[in-house]
Design a protein around this motif. Structure first.
Motif, short mmCIF file in Angstrom:
data_model
loop_
_atom_site.label_atom_id
_atom_site.label_comp_id
_atom_site.label_asym_id
_atom_site.label_seq_id
_atom_site.Cartn_x
_atom_site.Cartn_y
_atom_site.Cartn_z
N LEU A 98 14.44 16.89 1.10
CA LEU A 98 15.15 15.80 1.78
C LEU A 98 16.63 16.14 1.89
N ALA A 99 17.18 16.76 0.84
CA ALA A 99 18.58 17.16 0.88
C ALA A 99 18.83 18.21 1.96
N TYR A 100 17.81 19.03 2.25
CA TYR A 100 17.92 20.01 3.33
C TYR A 100 18.20 19.36 4.68
N ALA A 101 17.77 18.11 4.83
CA ALA A 101 17.96 17.42 6.09
C ALA A 101 19.41 17.02 6.30
N PHE A 102 20.07 16.58 5.24
CA PHE A 102 21.41 16.02 5.38
C PHE A 102 22.51 17.04 5.14
N GLY A 103 22.27 18.00 4.25
CA GLY A 103 23.30 18.99 3.96
C GLY A 103 23.80 19.75 5.18
N PRO A 104 22.92 20.35 6.00
CA PRO A 104 23.38 21.13 7.14
C PRO A 104 24.16 20.33 8.18
N LEU A 105 23.93 19.03 8.27
CA LEU A 105 24.65 18.22 9.25
C LEU A 105 26.15 18.23 9.00
N VAL A 106 26.53 18.39 7.75
CA VAL A 106 27.94 18.49 7.39
C VAL A 106 28.35 19.94 7.19
N LEU A 107 27.52 20.72 6.52
CA LEU A 107 27.88 22.08 6.18
C LEU A 107 27.91 22.99 7.41
N GLY A 108 27.04 22.75 8.40
CA GLY A 108 27.06 23.54 9.62
C GLY A 108 28.40 23.44 10.33
N PRO A 109 28.88 22.23 10.64
CA PRO A 109 30.21 22.11 11.26
C PRO A 109 31.33 22.63 10.38
N LEU A 110 31.22 22.42 9.06
CA LEU A 110 32.29 22.89 8.17
C LEU A 110 32.45 24.40 8.24
N CYS A 111 31.34 25.13 8.40
CA CYS A 111 31.46 26.59 8.47
C CYS A 111 32.01 27.02 9.83
N GLU A 112 32.06 26.10 10.81
CA GLU A 112 32.71 26.38 12.08
C GLU A 112 34.19 26.00 12.04
N ILE A 113 34.60 25.35 10.96
CA ILE A 113 36.01 24.99 10.77
C ILE A 113 36.68 25.95 9.79
N PHE A 114 36.07 26.12 8.62
CA PHE A 114 36.69 26.90 7.54
C PHE A 114 36.13 28.31 7.42
N GLY A 115 35.07 28.61 8.16
CA GLY A 115 34.46 29.93 8.06
C GLY A 115 33.15 29.89 7.29
N ARG A 116 32.40 30.97 7.41
CA ARG A 116 31.07 31.03 6.80
C ARG A 116 31.12 31.23 5.29
N VAL A 117 31.99 32.14 4.84
CA VAL A 117 31.97 32.58 3.44
C VAL A 117 32.31 31.47 2.45
N PRO A 118 33.38 30.68 2.64
CA PRO A 118 33.66 29.63 1.65
C PRO A 118 32.53 28.64 1.48
N ILE A 119 31.86 28.32 2.58
CA ILE A 119 30.75 27.36 2.52
C ILE A 119 29.56 27.97 1.79
N LEU A 120 29.21 29.21 2.11
CA LEU A 120 28.05 29.84 1.49
C LEU A 120 28.26 30.04 -0.01
N ARG A 121 29.40 30.58 -0.38
CA ARG A 121 29.66 30.83 -1.80
C ARG A 121 29.80 29.53 -2.59
N GLY A 122 30.58 28.60 -2.06
CA GLY A 122 30.80 27.34 -2.77
C GLY A 122 29.53 26.54 -2.96
N CYS A 123 28.71 26.48 -1.91
CA CYS A 123 27.49 25.69 -2.00
C CYS A 123 26.44 26.35 -2.89
N ASN A 124 26.40 27.68 -2.91
CA ASN A 124 25.46 28.34 -3.81
C ASN A 124 25.83 28.08 -5.26
#
Length: 501
Positions: A98-124
């Motif tokens: 269920l969290a998979y449904a909501f996380g990308p709605l915010v994280l997808g746009p965020l990686c288009e603002i701040f870049g891919r790496v900070p989002i991937l590393r921070g969220c992992n």
């Protein structure tokens, strides 16, 4: 949100410099130094690209492993926490999705603002911490809450991973890397229960979470060395900042030149508006794009079935074939083999078919050229459901349901890979937001399907229940693939966001 919205804040759409900008000596437009600029991710060495691709795939793999690894241990958890309700037991497994449904709605746009790496590393890191906490839960409420939070962190690779590969590889080169990446969220849920079954039998369900956290931590460590920023607008903005700093230093702080990138219409950015528009983009794509809507519905069904199968396998081999948790887990190998074998075939065919169709089209590629290899999956998937369902219903040898699950895995990976790469090719610079929009309904289905599975199979049996699912899969899948192959380009021509590669 038109492609060339005049606000300049709608997203990282590449903007051609205006003639007056080119002539204005007070405006510096920053782009790549040449077509062969080594700083451009498309020009990275293959070694660097594949190091990043494998790391992203590892991020994408470990999270789904954690999502399903707990399935064979559900009985232990129920006994320890004295849970008697089937719905609650299944909820401890599916709440993660269920969290998979909501996380990308915010994280997808965020990686288009701040870049891919900070989002991937921070969220992992976020995922690892909460997944570790699941192993210390003292009751079902804590476990469900911690599982949801870890799922939010684990959803980042689903939002950003495919976009990273789109950043680095040209369309005619994407097949192998994206096939590997898109295999991870399907293979992960099948590998998890294999290990989880033996861990639950030989140790305790808590080690199911602790072991995955150890692996996630190792992947995090590797990612610090192999994962580099690949999003062109962010890389060029960094380059522009260095130029601004140099000009300020040379002018003693009195620099009047405007420095912006080829993705900006002005150097000044309204970050509040930009952030708001970026966060809204997945919802806009879902509301406006028929491609996202139709593929989202079909992939939701496919993804829902894989989690339904994951939670049904223990019931079949425990109740029908009377096996222990360790041996029950081994039956996930059949599903995993189907995924793995056909993903290897498909990873090679995707680029071969794409190049041949591109050559016939005068050298111009189209996203629809990804779909021919998807069509066999729409046939194999319902065939597998029928074999597995009726094999269990008629109490045949255990190998018969395993054969069915093999074809289910084959059909899943063919349809999933083809459609996912189609979305990436079609939406290009907005790939992360498009994937987030598509994955929303998919993850809702992955959460909900296992919850109604026990009631459906109790009422209808495995044979009739899977026959209904197979019929729905065939009726939706075949027309969807054929329709997009024939009319996809026409649909994209009416789109505000879909274009090309």
């Amino acid at each position: 949100m038109e492609k060339n919205d005049r606000s300049g804040e709608s997203g990282p759409e590449k903007v051609a410099p205006k003639d007056d900008d080119a002539q204005d000596e007070n405006v510096i437009v920053v782009g790549w130094d040449s077509p062969d600029d080594p700083e451009n991710p498309r020009n990275w060495t293959l070694k660097r690209k594949w190091a990043a691709a494998l790391t992203v795939s590892a991020f994408t793999f470990i999270s789904p492993v954690a999502s399903s690894m707990v399935a064979p241990a559900a009985g232990q958890i129920a006994r320890d926490f004295r849970i008697t309700n089937d719905f609650t037991i299944n909820l401890t497994i599916s709440i993660f999705v269920l969290a998979y449904a909501f996380g990308p709605l915010v994280l997808g746009p965020l990686c288009e603002i701040f870049g891919r790496v900070p989002i991937l590393r921070g969220c992992n890191l976020f995922f690892t911490a909460w997944n570790l906490g699941c192993g210390f839960a003292q009751n079902e409420k804590q476990l469900i809450a911690f599982r949801f939070l870890s799922g939010l962190g684990g959803s980042a690779p689903l939002a950003a991973g495919g976009a990273v590969l789109g950043d680095m590889f040209a369309p005619e080169e994407r097949g192998k890397s994206l096939a590997l990446y898109s295999l991870a969220p399907l293979l992960g849920p099948t590998v998890g229960p294999i290990a989880g079954g033996w861990i639950a039998e030989r140790s305790t369900w808590r080690w199911v979470f602790w072991s995955t956290s150890i692996v996630a931590g190792a992947v995090q460590a590797v990612g610090f060395f192999t994962l580099r920023e690949s999003f062109a607008p962010v890389l060029l903005e960094r380059k522009a900042k260095k130029i601004r700093a140099k000009l300020d230093e040379e002018s003693g702080g009195s620099n009047v030149k405007e420095v912006r990138t080829i993705y900006q219409k002005t150097a000044k950015r309204n970050y509040g508006h930009f952030f708001f528009v970026s966060i809204c983009r997945p919802f806009v794509l879902w509301a406006q794009e028929p491609i996202v809507q139709l593929l989202g519905v079909y992939l939701a069904f496919i993804y829902g079935i894989i989690y339904l199968v994951l939670t049904t396998i223990p019931e079949i081999y425990t109740n029908v074939y009377h096996e222990t948790p360790g041996f029950v887990g081994l039956h996930y190998i059949s599903l995993g083999l189907g995924l793995w074998v056909f993903s290897q075939i498909n990873s090679r065919m995707l680029d071969v078919v794409y190049r041949k169709l591109m050559a016939r089209n005068g050298g111009a590629g189209e996203p629809e050229y990804r779909l021919p290899t998807t069509f066999p999956g729409t046939i194999l998937f319902p065939i597998g459901l029928l074999i597995a369902g009726w094999g269990a219903q008629e109490h045949t040898h255990w190998i018969v349901p395993d054969i069915g699950f093999f074809f289910v895995g084959a059909g899943m990976v063919l349809t999933f890979q083809g459609m996912q790469i189609y979305v990436i090719d079609a939406f290009s610079i907005y790939a992360a937001s498009a994937l987030a929009a598509v994955s929303f309904l998919r993850s809702i289905a992955g959460f909900g399907f296992p919850l109604f599975a026990p009631a459906m199979y109790n009422a209808l049996g495995y044979g009739v229940g899977n026959t209904i699912l197979a019929a729905v899969a065939f009726v939706i899948g075949v027309p969807a693939v054929l329709g997009f192959y024939k009319y996809g380009k026409k649909i994209r021509s009416m789109s505000r966001h879909a274009g090309g590669n």
